[in-house]
Write a protein that holds these residues in place. Structure first.
Motif, short mmCIF file in Angstrom:
data_model
loop_
_atom_site.label_atom_id
_atom_site.label_comp_id
_atom_site.label_asym_id
_atom_site.label_seq_id
_atom_site.Cartn_x
_atom_site.Cartn_y
_atom_site.Cartn_z
N CYS A 64 1.08 1.13 -2.19
CA CYS A 64 2.22 1.98 -1.84
C CYS A 64 2.61 2.93 -2.97
O CYS A 64 3.49 3.77 -2.78
CB CYS A 64 3.42 1.13 -1.43
N CYS A 71 8.02 -2.33 -4.82
CA CYS A 71 6.90 -2.36 -3.88
C CYS A 71 7.39 -2.77 -2.48
O CYS A 71 8.15 -3.72 -2.33
CB CYS A 71 5.85 -3.35 -4.37
N CYS A 73 5.15 -3.29 0.08
CA CYS A 73 4.00 -3.85 0.78
C CYS A 73 4.30 -5.18 1.50
O CYS A 73 3.82 -5.37 2.62
CB CYS A 73 2.82 -3.99 -0.16
N CYS A 76 5.71 -4.22 4.73
CA CYS A 76 4.91 -3.27 5.53
C CYS A 76 3.46 -3.74 5.59
O CYS A 76 2.58 -3.13 4.99
CB CYS A 76 4.97 -1.88 4.91
N THR A 117 4.41 10.17 1.55
CA THR A 117 4.46 9.13 2.59
C THR A 117 3.14 8.95 3.33
O THR A 117 2.99 8.00 4.09
CB THR A 117 5.58 9.44 3.60
N LEU A 120 1.36 5.61 3.37
CA LEU A 120 1.78 4.53 4.26
C LEU A 120 0.91 4.47 5.51
O LEU A 120 0.69 3.40 6.07
CB LEU A 120 3.25 4.67 4.62
N ALA A 123 -2.09 2.66 4.36
CA ALA A 123 -1.77 1.24 4.19
C ALA A 123 -1.65 0.53 5.54
O ALA A 123 -2.04 -0.63 5.67
CB ALA A 123 -0.47 1.10 3.40
#
Length: 157
Positions: A64, A71, A73, A76, A117, A120, A123
């Motif tokens: 991220c 963080c 993560c 997410c 962004t 993301l 990710a």
């Protein structure tokens, strides 16, 4: 982001290991010995490499790009792949069933930026997202060549 690191390393290696300034005879940067079309790719690769190295030194999250203390993560998780749905294997039903690949075309100055962004998306969909760094040619990053092939294939259909 691992793909960006690979792109930077590949461009530097393809340029004869010119991933650091200096060198060359008489203190002249050996990048000047390159064909002008390769200079930009090597220069951009140097910038991306420095950003990624700084993230590593600072202990920032590679997924991220935030500082470890911030963080996101854990909140997410990926929406696909083996880590989806808490790592139980298989995860959620395919949230994008008709999408085979996602190409994220990003400017090299966006790599490692907290406010970017697009990371993301990579990710959330790690198995189908390909990050393409502008300024690093297709000969140095597989993702760009793959993106160009996909676009050309779409145009010819």
């Amino acid at each position: 982001l691992v793909l960006s690191a690979e792109a930077a390393a590949a461009a530097a290696a393809a340029a004869g290991g010119l991933d650091r300034g200096g060198g060359g005879s008489g203190g002249v940067d050996p990048i000047l010995d390159l064909d002008p079309s390769d200079r930009e790719a090597v220069g951009v690769s140097r910038i991306v490499r420095r950003r990624l190295d700084a993230m590593g030194r600072n202990g920032d999250c590679r997924r991220c790009w935030l500082q470890a203390a911030h963080c996101v993560c854990p909140d997410c998780p990926p929406l696909e792949g083996p880590e989806a749905d808490g790592g139980g294997g298989g995860g959620l039903d395919d949230p994008l069933p008709s999408v085979g690949r996602i190409f994220l075309l990003t400017h090299h100055k966006e790599v490692g930026l907290v406010v970017d962004t697009a990371k993301l998306i990579a990710a959330a969909f790690p198995d189908r997202t390909r990050v393409v760094v502008s300024g690093v040619g297709g000969q140095y990053q597989e993702a760009m060549a793959e993106m160009k092939d996909a676009v050309e294939g779409r145009r010819s259909s």
